[in-house]
Design a protein around this motif. Structure first.
Motif, PDB file in Angstrom:
ATOM      1  N   MET A   6       0.572  -1.278  -0.045  1.00 47.53           N
ATOM      2  CA  MET A   6       0.100   0.084   0.031  1.00 47.53           C
ATOM      3  C   MET A   6       0.917   1.323   0.065  1.00 47.53           C
ATOM      4  O   MET A   6       1.686   1.106   0.698  1.00 47.53           O
ATOM      5  CB  MET A   6      -0.852   0.110   1.126  1.00 47.53           C
ATOM      6  N   LEU A   7       0.575   2.081  -0.768  1.00 47.12           N
ATOM      7  CA  LEU A   7       1.247   3.454  -1.032  1.00 47.12           C
ATOM      8  C   LEU A   7       0.304   4.508  -0.214  1.00 47.12           C
ATOM      9  O   LEU A   7      -0.814   4.594  -0.511  1.00 47.12           O
ATOM     10  CB  LEU A   7       1.524   3.785  -2.349  1.00 47.12           C
ATOM     11  N   ARG A   8       0.994   5.431   0.452  1.00 53.89           N
ATOM     12  CA  ARG A   8       0.154   6.600   0.779  1.00 53.89           C
ATOM     13  C   ARG A   8       0.501   7.687  -0.184  1.00 53.89           C
ATOM     14  O   ARG A   8       1.636   8.135  -0.585  1.00 53.89           O
ATOM     15  CB  ARG A   8       0.708   7.118   2.097  1.00 53.89           C
ATOM     16  N   ILE A  22       9.470  -4.608  -5.483  1.00 55.55           N
ATOM     17  CA  ILE A  22       9.026  -3.589  -4.851  1.00 55.55           C
ATOM     18  C   ILE A  22       9.486  -2.001  -5.219  1.00 55.55           C
ATOM     19  O   ILE A  22       8.963  -1.038  -5.358  1.00 55.55           O
ATOM     20  CB  ILE A  22       8.663  -3.713  -3.287  1.00 55.55           C
ATOM     21  N   LYS A  23      10.879  -2.196  -5.093  1.00 57.95           N
ATOM     22  CA  LYS A  23      11.607  -0.893  -5.390  1.00 57.95           C
ATOM     23  C   LYS A  23      11.380  -0.407  -6.502  1.00 57.95           C
ATOM     24  O   LYS A  23      11.302   0.925  -6.865  1.00 57.95           O
ATOM     25  CB  LYS A  23      13.298  -1.192  -5.029  1.00 57.95           C
ATOM     26  N   ARG A  24      11.420  -1.228  -7.618  1.00 62.23           N
ATOM     27  CA  ARG A  24      11.246  -0.880  -9.015  1.00 62.23           C
ATOM     28  C   ARG A  24       9.779  -0.284  -9.162  1.00 62.23           C
ATOM     29  O   ARG A  24       9.355   0.995  -9.904  1.00 62.23           O
ATOM     30  CB  ARG A  24      11.384  -1.752 -10.159  1.00 62.23           C
ATOM     31  N   ARG A  25       8.821  -0.812  -8.422  1.00 60.56           N
ATOM     32  CA  ARG A  25       7.502  -0.300  -8.751  1.00 60.56           C
ATOM     33  C   ARG A  25       7.030   0.915  -7.950  1.00 60.56           C
ATOM     34  O   ARG A  25       6.695   1.655  -8.633  1.00 60.56           O
ATOM     35  CB  ARG A  25       6.610  -1.607  -7.945  1.00 60.56           C
ATOM     36  N   ILE A  26       7.868   1.197  -6.857  1.00 54.95           N
ATOM     37  CA  ILE A  26       7.516   2.557  -6.077  1.00 54.95           C
ATOM     38  C   ILE A  26       8.252   3.628  -7.085  1.00 54.95           C
ATOM     39  O   ILE A  26       7.640   4.544  -7.258  1.00 54.95           O
ATOM     40  CB  ILE A  26       8.144   2.442  -4.867  1.00 54.95           C
ATOM     41  N   SER A  40      -1.384  11.321 -10.749  1.00 55.02           N
ATOM     42  CA  SER A  40      -1.551  12.639 -10.275  1.00 55.02           C
ATOM     43  C   SER A  40      -1.788  12.960  -9.011  1.00 55.02           C
ATOM     44  O   SER A  40      -2.137  13.906  -8.613  1.00 55.02           O
ATOM     45  CB  SER A  40      -3.363  13.025 -10.831  1.00 55.02           C
ATOM     46  N   ARG A  41      -1.276  11.853  -8.237  1.00 51.31           N
ATOM     47  CA  ARG A  41      -1.305  12.086  -6.792  1.00 51.31           C
ATOM     48  C   ARG A  41       0.421  11.785  -6.281  1.00 51.31           C
ATOM     49  O   ARG A  41       0.266  11.136  -5.092  1.00 51.31           O
ATOM     50  CB  ARG A  41      -1.909  10.957  -6.192  1.00 51.31           C
ATOM     51  N   ARG A  42       1.188  12.077  -6.952  1.00 52.73           N
ATOM     52  CA  ARG A  42       2.435  12.025  -6.711  1.00 52.73           C
ATOM     53  C   ARG A  42       3.083  13.144  -5.569  1.00 52.73           C
ATOM     54  O   ARG A  42       2.584  14.294  -5.712  1.00 52.73           O
ATOM     55  CB  ARG A  42       3.741  11.807  -7.749  1.00 52.73           C
ATOM     56  N   PRO A  43       4.088  12.849  -4.805  1.00 51.29           N
ATOM     57  CA  PRO A  43       4.773  11.725  -4.646  1.00 51.29           C
ATOM     58  C   PRO A  43       3.923  10.522  -3.713  1.00 51.29           C
ATOM     59  O   PRO A  43       3.156  11.086  -3.023  1.00 51.29           O
ATOM     60  CB  PRO A  43       5.992  12.296  -4.180  1.00 51.29           C
ATOM     61  N   VAL A  44       4.440   9.320  -3.886  1.00 49.71           N
ATOM     62  CA  VAL A  44       3.601   8.274  -3.091  1.00 49.71           C
ATOM     63  C   VAL A  44       4.813   7.707  -2.225  1.00 49.71           C
ATOM     64  O   VAL A  44       6.016   7.756  -2.326  1.00 49.71           O
ATOM     65  CB  VAL A  44       3.221   7.239  -4.018  1.00 49.71           C
ATOM     66  N   LYS A  45       4.230   7.219  -0.993  1.00 49.16           N
ATOM     67  CA  LYS A  45       5.261   6.753  -0.178  1.00 49.16           C
ATOM     68  C   LYS A  45       4.770   5.082   0.238  1.00 49.16           C
ATOM     69  O   LYS A  45       3.524   5.032   0.528  1.00 49.16           O
ATOM     70  CB  LYS A  45       5.347   7.578   1.287  1.00 49.16           C
ATOM     71  N   LEU A  46       5.837   4.225   0.187  1.00 45.76           N
ATOM     72  CA  LEU A  46       5.161   2.889   0.919  1.00 45.76           C
ATOM     73  C   LEU A  46       4.916   3.131   2.313  1.00 45.76           C
ATOM     74  O   LEU A  46       5.880   3.302   3.060  1.00 45.76           O
ATOM     75  CB  LEU A  46       6.502   2.068   0.496  1.00 45.76           C
ATOM     76  N   VAL A  47       3.712   2.538   2.765  1.00 46.35           N
ATOM     77  CA  VAL A  47       3.517   2.315   3.975  1.00 46.35           C
ATOM     78  C   VAL A  47       3.113   1.036   4.321  1.00 46.35           C
ATOM     79  O   VAL A  47       2.918   0.865   5.832  1.00 46.35           O
ATOM     80  CB  VAL A  47       2.219   3.421   4.332  1.00 46.35           C
ATOM     81  N   TYR A  48       3.034   0.110   3.813  1.00 46.64           N
ATOM     82  CA  TYR A  48       2.725  -1.302   4.208  1.00 46.64           C
ATOM     83  C   TYR A  48       3.055  -2.150   2.855  1.00 46.64           C
ATOM     84  O   TYR A  48       3.110  -2.027   1.904  1.00 46.64           O
ATOM     85  CB  TYR A  48       1.268  -1.317   4.357  1.00 46.64           C
ATOM     86  N   CYS A  49       3.539  -3.345   3.481  1.00 53.96           N
ATOM     87  CA  CYS A  49       3.990  -4.440   2.490  1.00 53.96           C
ATOM     88  C   CYS A  49       4.072  -5.631   2.992  1.00 53.96           C
ATOM     89  O   CYS A  49       4.287  -5.910   4.170  1.00 53.96           O
ATOM     90  CB  CYS A  49       5.463  -4.083   2.132  1.00 53.96           C
ATOM     91  N   GLU A  50       3.669  -6.762   2.216  1.00 52.18           N
ATOM     92  CA  GLU A  50       3.553  -8.083   2.822  1.00 52.18           C
ATOM     93  C   GLU A  50       4.379  -8.936   1.615  1.00 52.18           C
ATOM     94  O   GLU A  50       4.018  -8.639   0.287  1.00 52.18           O
ATOM     95  CB  GLU A  50       2.067  -8.665   2.804  1.00 52.18           C
TER      96      GLU A  50
END
Length: 84
Positions: A6-8, A22-26, A40-50
């Motif tokens: 999940m990204l914020r 994951i790094k490439r995708r972000i 249109s909602r950048r920047p995004v930040k990784l907040v959750y990962c499984e």
């Protein structure tokens, strides 16, 4: 490995997806090439990962998270909900 994440977004919303890198995708999301929603909602930040051994498991978890309500997703991000 495969990941459900999940990204914020800059506007405070959450975006859920899956990937095997994951790094490439972000980086893709933050460059505007990741998803229409995050463009249109950048920047995004990784907040959750499984992490999952198979792509199918990661995709199933993505679908399960997308069916959750906002409060439940926020609890997951905060570490207050069980990972399933």
């Amino acid at each position: 490995m495969n990941y459900t994440y999940m990204l914020r977004c800059k506007d405070g919303t959450l975006y859920t997806g899956w990937t095997n890198d994951i790094k490439r995708r972000i980086k893709m999301h933050n460059s505007g090439k990741g998803a229409k929603y995050t463009k249109s909602r950048r920047p995004v930040k990784l907040v959750y990962c499984e992490e999952f051994p198979t792509r199918e498991e990661a995709m199933r978890r993505e679908c399960a998270i997308k069916r959750m309500g906002k409060k439940e997703k926020e609890r997951l991000v905060a570490g207050e909900a069980d990972k399933k």
